[in-house]
Scaffold this motif. Structure first.
Motif, mmCIF file in Angstrom:
data_model
loop_
_atom_site.group_PDB
_atom_site.id
_atom_site.type_symbol
_atom_site.label_atom_id
_atom_site.label_comp_id
_atom_site.label_asym_id
_atom_site.label_seq_id
_atom_site.Cartn_x
_atom_site.Cartn_y
_atom_site.Cartn_z
ATOM 1 N N GLU A 45 0.525 0.718 1.724
ATOM 2 C CA GLU A 45 -0.308 0.790 2.922
ATOM 3 C C GLU A 45 -0.576 2.249 3.280
ATOM 4 O OE1 GLU A 45 -0.557 -1.109 7.410
ATOM 5 O OE2 GLU A 45 1.103 -1.626 6.089
ATOM 6 N N ALA A 46 -1.838 2.574 3.494
ATOM 7 C CA ALA A 46 -2.231 3.937 3.843
ATOM 8 C C ALA A 46 -1.804 4.252 5.279
ATOM 9 C CB ALA A 46 -3.739 4.104 3.694
ATOM 10 N N GLU A 47 -1.719 5.535 5.581
ATOM 11 C CA GLU A 47 -1.328 5.957 6.924
ATOM 12 C C GLU A 47 -2.374 5.576 7.958
ATOM 13 O OE1 GLU A 47 -0.588 10.118 6.776
ATOM 14 O OE2 GLU A 47 1.116 9.920 5.432
ATOM 15 N N ASP A 48 -1.946 5.421 9.182
ATOM 16 C CA ASP A 48 -2.817 5.146 10.331
ATOM 17 C C ASP A 48 -3.661 3.889 10.159
ATOM 18 O OD1 ASP A 48 -1.877 7.470 11.589
ATOM 19 O OD2 ASP A 48 -3.398 8.694 10.586
ATOM 20 N N GLU A 50 -5.326 2.697 7.661
ATOM 21 C CA GLU A 50 -6.598 2.910 6.966
ATOM 22 C C GLU A 50 -6.766 2.007 5.751
ATOM 23 O OE1 GLU A 50 -6.848 7.027 6.031
ATOM 24 O OE2 GLU A 50 -7.075 7.639 8.112
ATOM 25 N N GLN A 53 -3.855 1.817 -0.555
ATOM 26 C CA GLN A 53 -4.219 2.824 -1.544
ATOM 27 C C GLN A 53 -3.200 2.878 -2.662
ATOM 28 O OE1 GLN A 53 -3.885 6.386 1.067
ATOM 29 N NE2 GLN A 53 -2.658 7.245 -0.589
ATOM 30 N N LYS A 67 -8.768 4.579 -1.402
ATOM 31 C CA LYS A 67 -8.335 3.659 -0.348
ATOM 32 C C LYS A 67 -9.251 2.449 -0.335
ATOM 33 C CE LYS A 67 -6.381 7.274 2.489
ATOM 34 N NZ LYS A 67 -6.431 8.004 3.730
#
Length: 88
Positions: A45-48, A50, A53, A67
């Motif tokens: 899971e991408a940060e924030d 998003e 990825q 992403k």
């Protein structure tokens, strides 16, 4: 996304076609030489929030982090890249 042959001009020919020197893989508008890929991470899971990825590392300490909106799409794109690398 598609696989393309990167044909180099000059050199020997076989049946009128130029020999394939490198295989190029396109992902989200980026063209990657498959022989330069060194490492591929798992999908995460991408940060924030998003999306999702995975990271692709190349020689020379370069990195690409595509992403995707869903985990399924990220898993699919990673699997297709792995398949292309195995066929290379």
């Amino acid at each position: 996304m598609c696989l393309k042959d990167n044909r180099q001009y000059g050199g020997p020919r076989i049946h009128g076609e130029l020999l394939v020197k490198n295989r190029i893989y396109e992902l989200q508008g980026y063209a990657m030489a498959l022989d330069k890929v060194i490492f591929l991470t798992r999908v995460f899971e991408a940060e924030d929030g998003e999306g999702f990825q995975f990271n692709i590392r190349f020689g020379g300490d370069m990195r690409l982090a595509p992403k995707f909106a869903t985990r399924h799409e990220a898993d699919l794109q990673r699997s297709l890249l792995i398949k292309a690398l195995n066929e290379f």
